[in-house]
Scaffold this motif. Structure first.
Motif, mmCIF file in Angstrom:
data_model
loop_
_atom_site.group_PDB
_atom_site.id
_atom_site.type_symbol
_atom_site.label_atom_id
_atom_site.label_comp_id
_atom_site.label_asym_id
_atom_site.label_seq_id
_atom_site.Cartn_x
_atom_site.Cartn_y
_atom_site.Cartn_z
ATOM 1 N N PRO A 1 0.799 -1.161 -0.045
ATOM 2 C CA PRO A 1 -0.047 -0.110 -0.018
ATOM 3 C C PRO A 1 0.753 1.436 0.073
ATOM 4 O O PRO A 1 2.068 1.175 0.409
ATOM 5 C CB PRO A 1 -0.741 -0.115 1.392
ATOM 6 C CG PRO A 1 -0.872 -1.376 1.670
ATOM 7 C CD PRO A 1 0.552 -1.984 1.108
ATOM 8 N N ALA A 2 0.095 2.429 -0.316
ATOM 9 C CA ALA A 2 0.640 3.627 -0.193
ATOM 10 C C ALA A 2 0.660 4.210 1.255
ATOM 11 O O ALA A 2 0.152 3.575 2.142
ATOM 12 C CB ALA A 2 0.009 4.467 -0.948
ATOM 13 N N THR A 3 1.378 5.136 1.562
ATOM 14 C CA THR A 3 1.580 5.658 2.826
ATOM 15 C C THR A 3 0.273 5.905 3.498
ATOM 16 O O THR A 3 -0.712 6.753 2.726
ATOM 17 C CB THR A 3 2.417 6.991 2.975
ATOM 18 O OG1 THR A 3 3.754 6.575 2.593
ATOM 19 C CG2 THR A 3 2.570 7.606 4.552
ATOM 20 N N GLY A 4 -0.259 5.397 4.494
ATOM 21 C CA GLY A 4 -1.329 5.784 5.171
ATOM 22 C C GLY A 4 -2.480 5.049 4.584
ATOM 23 O O GLY A 4 -3.699 5.473 5.122
ATOM 24 N N ILE A 5 -2.426 4.281 3.729
ATOM 25 C CA ILE A 5 -3.489 3.565 2.910
ATOM 26 C C ILE A 5 -3.869 2.184 3.422
ATOM 27 O O ILE A 5 -2.857 1.478 3.620
ATOM 28 C CB ILE A 5 -3.486 3.601 1.459
ATOM 29 C CG1 ILE A 5 -3.220 5.128 1.007
ATOM 30 C CG2 ILE A 5 -4.609 3.292 0.936
ATOM 31 C CD1 ILE A 5 -4.319 5.989 1.618
ATOM 32 N N THR A 6 -4.879 1.746 3.959
ATOM 33 C CA THR A 6 -5.293 0.519 4.555
ATOM 34 C C THR A 6 -5.330 -0.540 3.316
ATOM 35 O O THR A 6 -5.745 0.005 2.191
ATOM 36 C CB THR A 6 -6.498 0.218 5.360
ATOM 37 O OG1 THR A 6 -7.680 0.690 4.706
ATOM 38 C CG2 THR A 6 -6.189 1.435 6.426
ATOM 39 N N LYS A 7 -5.160 -1.822 3.536
ATOM 40 C CA LYS A 7 -5.643 -2.857 2.722
ATOM 41 C C LYS A 7 -6.744 -2.937 2.196
ATOM 42 O O LYS A 7 -7.126 -3.152 0.913
ATOM 43 C CB LYS A 7 -5.097 -4.028 3.380
ATOM 44 C CG LYS A 7 -6.094 -4.648 4.493
ATOM 45 C CD LYS A 7 -5.474 -6.028 5.091
ATOM 46 C CE LYS A 7 -6.103 -6.460 6.269
ATOM 47 N NZ LYS A 7 -6.272 -5.655 7.594
ATOM 48 N N GLN A 8 -7.989 -2.387 2.876
ATOM 49 C CA GLN A 8 -9.341 -2.460 2.582
ATOM 50 C C GLN A 8 -9.345 -1.715 1.215
ATOM 51 O O GLN A 8 -10.287 -1.913 0.265
ATOM 52 C CB GLN A 8 -10.319 -1.888 3.525
ATOM 53 C CG GLN A 8 -11.675 -1.990 3.076
ATOM 54 C CD GLN A 8 -12.348 -3.240 2.713
ATOM 55 O OE1 GLN A 8 -11.565 -4.261 3.368
ATOM 56 N NE2 GLN A 8 -13.092 -3.342 2.007
ATOM 57 N N PHE A 9 -8.330 -0.597 0.983
ATOM 58 C CA PHE A 9 -8.599 0.368 -0.126
ATOM 59 C C PHE A 9 -8.565 -0.281 -1.495
ATOM 60 O O PHE A 9 -9.039 0.139 -2.465
ATOM 61 C CB PHE A 9 -7.747 1.360 0.052
ATOM 62 C CG PHE A 9 -7.643 2.394 -1.020
ATOM 63 C CD1 PHE A 9 -8.468 3.300 -1.170
ATOM 64 C CD2 PHE A 9 -6.554 2.444 -2.021
ATOM 65 C CE1 PHE A 9 -8.397 4.501 -2.314
ATOM 66 C CE2 PHE A 9 -6.442 3.266 -3.114
ATOM 67 C CZ PHE A 9 -7.343 4.147 -3.248
ATOM 68 N N TYR A 10 -7.588 -1.791 -1.337
ATOM 69 C CA TYR A 10 -7.249 -2.312 -2.607
ATOM 70 C C TYR A 10 -8.335 -3.582 -2.630
ATOM 71 O O TYR A 10 -8.067 -4.257 -3.637
ATOM 72 C CB TYR A 10 -5.959 -2.699 -2.497
ATOM 73 C CG TYR A 10 -5.192 -1.499 -2.239
ATOM 74 C CD1 TYR A 10 -4.534 -0.762 -3.227
ATOM 75 C CD2 TYR A 10 -4.628 -1.192 -0.827
ATOM 76 C CE1 TYR A 10 -3.673 0.452 -3.112
ATOM 77 C CE2 TYR A 10 -3.824 -0.119 -0.649
ATOM 78 C CZ TYR A 10 -3.386 0.679 -2.062
ATOM 79 O OH TYR A 10 -2.566 1.670 -1.592
ATOM 80 N N ASN A 11 -9.266 -3.845 -1.933
ATOM 81 C CA ASN A 11 -10.218 -4.955 -2.027
ATOM 82 C C ASN A 11 -10.742 -5.205 -3.079
ATOM 83 O O ASN A 11 -10.743 -6.117 -3.804
ATOM 84 C CB ASN A 11 -11.195 -4.686 -0.843
ATOM 85 C CG ASN A 11 -12.339 -6.026 -1.038
ATOM 86 O OD1 ASN A 11 -11.688 -7.158 -0.673
ATOM 87 N ND2 ASN A 11 -13.349 -5.885 -1.538
ATOM 88 N N SER A 12 -11.338 -4.160 -4.055
ATOM 89 C CA SER A 12 -12.096 -4.220 -5.179
ATOM 90 C C SER A 12 -10.955 -4.669 -6.421
ATOM 91 O O SER A 12 -11.117 -5.695 -7.095
ATOM 92 C CB SER A 12 -12.599 -3.012 -6.012
ATOM 93 O OG SER A 12 -13.649 -2.615 -4.945
ATOM 94 N N TYR A 13 -9.939 -3.971 -6.394
ATOM 95 C CA TYR A 13 -8.613 -4.472 -7.504
ATOM 96 C C TYR A 13 -8.187 -5.914 -7.103
ATOM 97 O O TYR A 13 -7.943 -6.557 -8.014
ATOM 98 C CB TYR A 13 -7.768 -3.487 -7.321
ATOM 99 C CG TYR A 13 -6.690 -3.614 -8.461
ATOM 100 C CD1 TYR A 13 -7.190 -3.332 -9.824
ATOM 101 C CD2 TYR A 13 -5.577 -4.368 -8.489
ATOM 102 C CE1 TYR A 13 -6.405 -3.540 -10.805
ATOM 103 C CE2 TYR A 13 -4.603 -4.247 -9.402
ATOM 104 C CZ TYR A 13 -5.079 -4.291 -10.616
ATOM 105 O OH TYR A 13 -4.052 -4.598 -11.785
#
Length: 286
Positions: free
Chosen positions: A38-50
């Motif tokens: 992930p990017a700085t301060g971004i959680t794994k949930q952000f990438y769930n769809s991808y």
């Protein structure tokens, strides 16, 4: 049936990271699994769809939270000793090994978003990475920023972070719309690394004693957008120059040409921009 499963990754120093594994959903699977950093301060949930979409293309995928972020924050934030250097020296190596152990693959593909694609040069087991696709990957050097970010970054780095370190004990990035609040040393290093060209090489001889940039020889592709205020063309080039023995390329996306008003630093992984996903996947598959 759930399309993913929760995993715990154990780092060399004993720290535990929260992760999710997305097994391939096709009859035939791709040869190498994908690790999303992930990017700085971004959680794994952000990438769930991808990550789910990638699993539908035949990939085994692992996504995790860096220490001090999301479900990998194992203490009150102001007590967290997490750092960006630890992300590269401890977290990414442990995630690589966990994915290889889970899939029995010989190597992995590292799909890094922003900071997640900027740290391979300090990853001890870099030789287990077959290729890197760095989405919005760059050094983030403040001199080469654009737009609103060029104005905001110096204030955040030189005023907000130093004051907040001594008052609330963490970097208050959530209040300014830049992801999760950051452990104080992550905030400090982010400011330091972006103040000069080269990002993490500014830690060499200080908190980083082992430099692998010269040894990295796997292909590295940077996918960036023309309207990205952080990963500008100059900053993308600044990152790729750090790997003199790797085959590198840059792929620039332009919002209007891809049917979007904006892409920027964060939108490539959003469902609203899923017409861009095959472009990234093509680089994973290449």
């Amino acid at each position: 049936m759930s399309s993913s499963e929760k995993l715990t990754i154990h780092c060399q120093d004993g720290y535990s990271l929260s992760a999710r594994f997305y097994p391939h959903q096709t009859e035939l699977k791709q040869a190498l699994p994908v690790l999303i950093c992930p990017a700085t301060g971004i959680t794994k949930q952000f990438y769930n769809s991808y990550a789910t979409w990638l699993s539908q293309q035949g990939y085994d995928v692992l996504v995790f939270d860096f220490r001090g972020i999301g479900e990998s924050l194992n203490s009150p934030l102001k007590e967290s000793t997490a750092s960006i250097v630890q992300w590269g020296q401890l977290d990414i190596p442990a995630a690589i090994d966990a994915l290889i152990s889970k899939t029995q693959a010989p190597k992995i593909i590292l799909l890094g978003h922003s900071a997640g694609g900027q740290l391979l040069g300090i990853v001890p087991n870099y030789d287990k990475v077959a290729k890197v696709v760095a989405v919005s990957g760059s050094t983030g050097h403040v001199k080469n920023l654009k737009g609103r970010t060029k104005l905001l970054a110096p204030v955040m780095f030189n005023v907000i972070f130093p004051i907040a370190r001594h008052t609330i004990g963490y970097g208050p990035t959530n209040a300014i719309g830049m992801g999760e609040n950051l452990p104080k040393d992550v905030a400090r290093e982010w400011a330091e690394f972006c103040s000069k060209p080269g990002y993490v090489i500014n830690a060499l001889g200080k908190t980083v004693q082992h430099d692998f940039h010269q040894q990295v020889s796997c292909p590295i592709t940077a996918v960036w957008s023309s309207d990205d205020e952080i990963a500008t063309e100059a900053n993308v080039k600044d990152l790729l120059r750090l790997y003199p023995n790797a085959s590198t390329q840059m792929i620039e996306l332009k919002p209007k040409e891809t049917g979007h008003k904006a892409i920027g630093h964060m939108l490539m992984f959003k469902s609203s921009h899923q017409n861009l996903w095959p472009i990234i996947e093509q680089q994973l598959h290449a």
